[in-house]
Design an enzyme around this catalytic site. Structure first.
Site, mmCIF file in Angstrom:
data_model
loop_
_atom_site.group_PDB
_atom_site.id
_atom_site.type_symbol
_atom_site.label_atom_id
_atom_site.label_comp_id
_atom_site.label_asym_id
_atom_site.label_seq_id
_atom_site.Cartn_x
_atom_site.Cartn_y
_atom_site.Cartn_z
ATOM 1 N N LEU A 1 0.832 -1.214 0.000
ATOM 2 C CA LEU A 1 0.000 0.000 0.000
ATOM 3 C C LEU A 1 0.858 1.252 0.000
ATOM 4 O O LEU A 1 1.855 1.330 0.710
ATOM 5 C CB LEU A 1 -0.869 0.028 1.267
ATOM 6 C CG LEU A 1 -1.832 -1.129 1.487
ATOM 7 C CD1 LEU A 1 -2.486 -1.001 2.870
ATOM 8 C CD2 LEU A 1 -2.894 -1.148 0.393
ATOM 9 N N ASP B 1 3.031 -5.357 3.494
ATOM 10 C CA ASP B 1 3.367 -4.221 4.373
ATOM 11 C C ASP B 1 3.827 -4.655 5.764
ATOM 12 O O ASP B 1 3.934 -3.830 6.667
ATOM 13 C CB ASP B 1 2.160 -3.294 4.495
ATOM 14 C CG ASP B 1 1.894 -2.534 3.210
ATOM 15 O OD1 ASP B 1 2.751 -1.701 2.847
ATOM 16 O OD2 ASP B 1 0.858 -2.780 2.566
ATOM 17 N N GLU C 1 5.269 -1.842 13.591
ATOM 18 C CA GLU C 1 4.735 -0.931 14.600
ATOM 19 C C GLU C 1 3.207 -0.879 14.609
ATOM 20 O O GLU C 1 2.590 -0.642 15.660
ATOM 21 C CB GLU C 1 5.258 0.487 14.341
ATOM 22 C CG GLU C 1 4.568 1.545 15.166
ATOM 23 C CD GLU C 1 5.122 2.925 14.929
ATOM 24 O OE1 GLU C 1 5.903 3.367 15.762
ATOM 25 O OE2 GLU C 1 4.788 3.559 13.912
ATOM 26 N N ASP C 2 2.595 -1.116 13.463
ATOM 27 C CA ASP C 2 1.145 -0.947 13.385
ATOM 28 C C ASP C 2 0.346 -2.052 14.066
ATOM 29 O O ASP C 2 -0.837 -1.879 14.353
ATOM 30 C CB ASP C 2 0.725 -0.807 11.912
ATOM 31 C CG ASP C 2 1.246 0.491 11.338
ATOM 32 O OD1 ASP C 2 1.142 1.524 12.033
ATOM 33 O OD2 ASP C 2 1.783 0.484 10.213
ATOM 34 N N ARG D 1 -3.714 -5.790 5.702
ATOM 35 C CA ARG D 1 -2.711 -5.839 6.763
ATOM 36 C C ARG D 1 -3.215 -6.504 8.034
ATOM 37 O O ARG D 1 -2.430 -6.774 8.944
ATOM 38 C CB ARG D 1 -2.241 -4.404 7.091
ATOM 39 C CG ARG D 1 -1.606 -3.689 5.912
ATOM 40 C CD ARG D 1 -0.752 -2.539 6.384
ATOM 41 N NE ARG D 1 0.275 -3.024 7.300
ATOM 42 C CZ ARG D 1 1.025 -2.252 8.076
ATOM 43 N NH1 ARG D 1 0.853 -0.947 8.035
ATOM 44 N NH2 ARG D 1 1.923 -2.761 8.880
ATOM 45 N N ARG E 1 -6.966 4.895 9.221
ATOM 46 C CA ARG E 1 -6.756 3.538 9.738
ATOM 47 C C ARG E 1 -7.328 3.315 11.139
ATOM 48 O O ARG E 1 -7.737 2.210 11.482
ATOM 49 C CB ARG E 1 -5.253 3.223 9.768
ATOM 50 C CG ARG E 1 -4.562 3.331 8.416
ATOM 51 C CD ARG E 1 -4.974 2.188 7.497
ATOM 52 N NE ARG E 1 -4.381 2.333 6.183
ATOM 53 C CZ ARG E 1 -3.157 1.938 5.870
ATOM 54 N NH1 ARG E 1 -2.379 1.387 6.782
ATOM 55 N NH2 ARG E 1 -2.706 2.096 4.641
ATOM 56 N N HIS F 1 -0.580 8.933 9.519
ATOM 57 C CA HIS F 1 -0.647 8.416 10.882
ATOM 58 C C HIS F 1 -0.236 9.560 11.823
ATOM 59 O O HIS F 1 0.482 10.468 11.400
ATOM 60 C CB HIS F 1 0.368 7.282 11.077
ATOM 61 C CG HIS F 1 -0.085 5.924 10.641
ATOM 62 N ND1 HIS F 1 0.713 5.078 9.905
ATOM 63 C CD2 HIS F 1 -1.230 5.237 10.873
ATOM 64 C CE1 HIS F 1 0.075 3.937 9.690
ATOM 65 N NE2 HIS F 1 -1.105 4.008 10.251
ATOM 66 N N CYS G 1 7.864 3.180 12.113
ATOM 67 C CA CYS G 1 7.026 2.074 11.610
ATOM 68 C C CYS G 1 7.735 0.741 11.572
ATOM 69 O O CYS G 1 7.107 -0.303 11.650
ATOM 70 C CB CYS G 1 6.568 2.351 10.184
ATOM 71 S SG CYS G 1 6.145 4.030 9.853
HETATM 72 C C1 CIR Z 1 0.672 1.110 4.913
HETATM 73 O O1 CIR Z 1 0.057 1.797 4.076
HETATM 74 O O2 CIR Z 1 0.099 0.554 5.842
HETATM 75 C C2 CIR Z 1 2.164 0.964 4.760
HETATM 76 N N1 CIR Z 1 2.512 1.053 3.372
HETATM 77 C C3 CIR Z 1 2.888 2.032 5.543
HETATM 78 C C4 CIR Z 1 2.681 1.920 7.023
HETATM 79 C C5 CIR Z 1 3.513 2.890 7.780
HETATM 80 N N2 CIR Z 1 3.390 2.662 9.162
HETATM 81 C C6 CIR Z 1 3.433 3.617 10.074
HETATM 82 O O3 CIR Z 1 3.459 4.789 9.757
HETATM 83 N N3 CIR Z 1 3.377 3.225 11.335
#
Ligand code: CIR
Length: 254
Positions: free
Chosen positions: A19, A61, A66-67, A86, A132, A162, A249
């Site tokens: 993504l 991803d 971290e997410d 994800r 998100r 974010h 991240c």
């Molecule tokens: C996404 O769109 O989920 C990933 N390409 C990027 C996530 C980045 N994560 C973050 O800022 N904690």
């Protein structure tokens, strides 16, 4: 706070099809691997033990670990990532965290939450509402954190992807802020390190023990952080940035 452990995850080849909202082009996988290795080395230099998970091609991803969780020294919160592709990443992260934690909480549907929307500053947490993280996810996390004795403030985002895209906490009451957070009342009580619009990407930096890791190429950010009393480590983040990722991240630090 002192971090002892870090979880990171080597990106798979599918990363290049993950993504993104950026128009910076397709990432170069080999270059990305070199950048990711340098990231892991930098963390080791900061004195943490790194648990490095193997690539998962089914989750493009998933290097953005971290997410999938929000961590404190005492407990882990497994999130419910807001992007459909994800969501399944949480299974592996929970299992990796079982080696370190006994106490787990969970964000549950219809609540969604990405760890990238959560910032801890000592006893306070800031929870962004984004594409998100929805209101219900934010509400659930606030309840968990308050139940554990933390303060939690919900911050609806205007433009940032974010919350941590535009803010970082360095400790000692110092907050790195960019864009919509520059004059946000929630951060009034902090000593601010102000990042210009041009240098906005560098607002996503991480304090890890005696160092602050920052993206390479932001001289003014480096100068300000050095002036605030921190040693910096600079890393080339070009291939991470192409997929909307930053320094925070790529790891869970605890
Ligand atoms: C996404 O769109 O989920 C990933 N390409 C990027 C996530 C980045 N994560 C973050 O800022 N904690």
């Amino acid at each position: 706070s002192i971090f002892k452990n870090v979880i990171a995850k080597t990106p798979g080849k599918s990363y290049v099809g993950g993504l993104t909202t950026s128009d910076l082009g397709t990432p170069d996988y080999d270059k990305l691997l070199v950048q990711h290795e340098a990231y892991v080395e930098a963390l080791k230099k900061c004195g943490v033990e790194v648990t490095l998970l193997s690539p998962s091609e089914e989750f493009p991803d998933s290097t953005f670990v971290e997410d999938a969780a929000v961590l404190t020294s005492e407990f882990a919160v497994i999130t419910n990532p807001g992007a459909e592709s994800r969501n399944g990443e949480i299974v592996e992260i929970e299992s990796a965290l079982k080696d370190f934690y006994e106490k787990f909480y969970y964000i549950k549907a219809p609540g969604t939450l990405d760890g990238g929307d959560i910032l801890q500053a000592d006893n306070s947490f800031y929870i962004g509402i984004s594409e998100r993280t929805n209101e219900e996810g934010a509400r659930q996390l606030k309840e968990i954190l308050e139940g554990e004795g933390f303060e939690a403030t919900i911050i609806p985002l205007k433009k940032f992807f974010h919350l941590k895209t535009g803010i970082a906490y360095l400790g000692n009451n110092k907050m790195v802020v960019a864009g919509e957070f520059l004059d946000h009342p929630a951060f009034d009580s902090y000593e601010k390190i102000v990042i210009s619009a041009e240098d906005e990407y560098s607002a996503n930096c991480i304090r890890v023990n005696d160092y602050v890791i920052i993206p390479k190429g932001y001289e003014e950010t480096k100068r300000q952080i050095n002036e605030a009393g921190y040693e910096t480590i600079e890393l080339d983040m070009s291939e991470v940035r192409k997929q909307d990722g930053g320094l925070s991240c790529l790891s869970l630090r605890f």
